[in-house]
Design an enzyme around this catalytic site. Sequence first.
Site, short mmCIF file in Angstrom:
data_model
loop_
_atom_site.label_atom_id
_atom_site.label_comp_id
_atom_site.label_asym_id
_atom_site.label_seq_id
_atom_site.Cartn_x
_atom_site.Cartn_y
_atom_site.Cartn_z
CD GLU A 94 -2.96 -1.16 2.26
OE1 GLU A 94 -2.58 -0.66 3.34
OE2 GLU A 94 -4.05 -1.73 2.11
CD GLU A 125 5.33 -21.15 11.61
OE1 GLU A 125 5.45 -21.35 12.83
OE2 GLU A 125 4.32 -20.66 11.09
#
Length: 313
Positions: A94, A125
């Site tokens: 964004e 992860e």
Amino acid sequence: MTSTADHTDLRAQLDTLTTEAFRPELAEIDQLPTLEIARTMNGEDATVPAAVAEQLPRIAAAIDGIAARMARGGRLIYAGAGTAGRLGILDASECPPTFNTAPEEVIGLIAGGPPAMITAVEGAEDSKDLAAAELDALGLTAEDTVVGISASGRTPYAIGAVEHARAQGALTVGLSCNAGSALAAAADHGIEVVVGPELLTGSTRLKAGTAQKLVLNMLSTITMIRLGKTYGNLMVDVRASNDKLRARSRRIVALATGASDTEIEEALAATDGEVKHAILVLLGSVDGPTAARLLAESRGHLRAALQAAAQES
């Protein structure tokens, strides 16, 4: 292959985390009316801003460090797994339309790569080495900042990113939702927003995710304010890439200058649609090329460019 002992050790670790704690008082929540569940969940969410508030001095210190490095050409890099990684990518994605940053200035890394945005990538992860390799692939420098994000504060991928970045001289931030986390300890700036146990045991996309989103909003937005990407509270570096943003651009110029529609269109035409340049043309009474020069000399800070324009007139 993971052994039973490994699972036992991990379970013992999870038992110590407040984000994983079981809440007996909510054990019958599935028996409640929908409206009551919604009220309960809304009440839980309302506690998050206060938890963030307790970390504001740490957040501000991290922002000042990030902004200083970005002013010298450094990048802001988020690294996380699962929800944390997705939130980092969301914030990074964004920045270009909001602040006209280049795509490579704010980057989001997620364990497992782009497919992990949609589907869980098992095992990714758990690898510190994977995080280090992905940072190396970006050509990490000492001017960059790496923000490791992990609700638990124990995710190896996030910790590995921070440890590797710090070893390379980069600034590091560890954002977690548990006190005394390994992630915060590994970073230059540890931010621990302790939101407490979740409505659904261990579902850290809830309060922990909300807390992480609030902090990431601050890290990117206030950094951009410090870098001169705004004029007051106006997004003067907005990238007008669609009709809505083109209309918003004109509204921003109008709010900043009070100019007429005709004057705004002329200023935008003279500056190739650049909002900040158009404002400088109107408020500084300069032409398009002069506006571009003054903004370049002021490193994009409109207030400084306006002062320079006044001195030249």
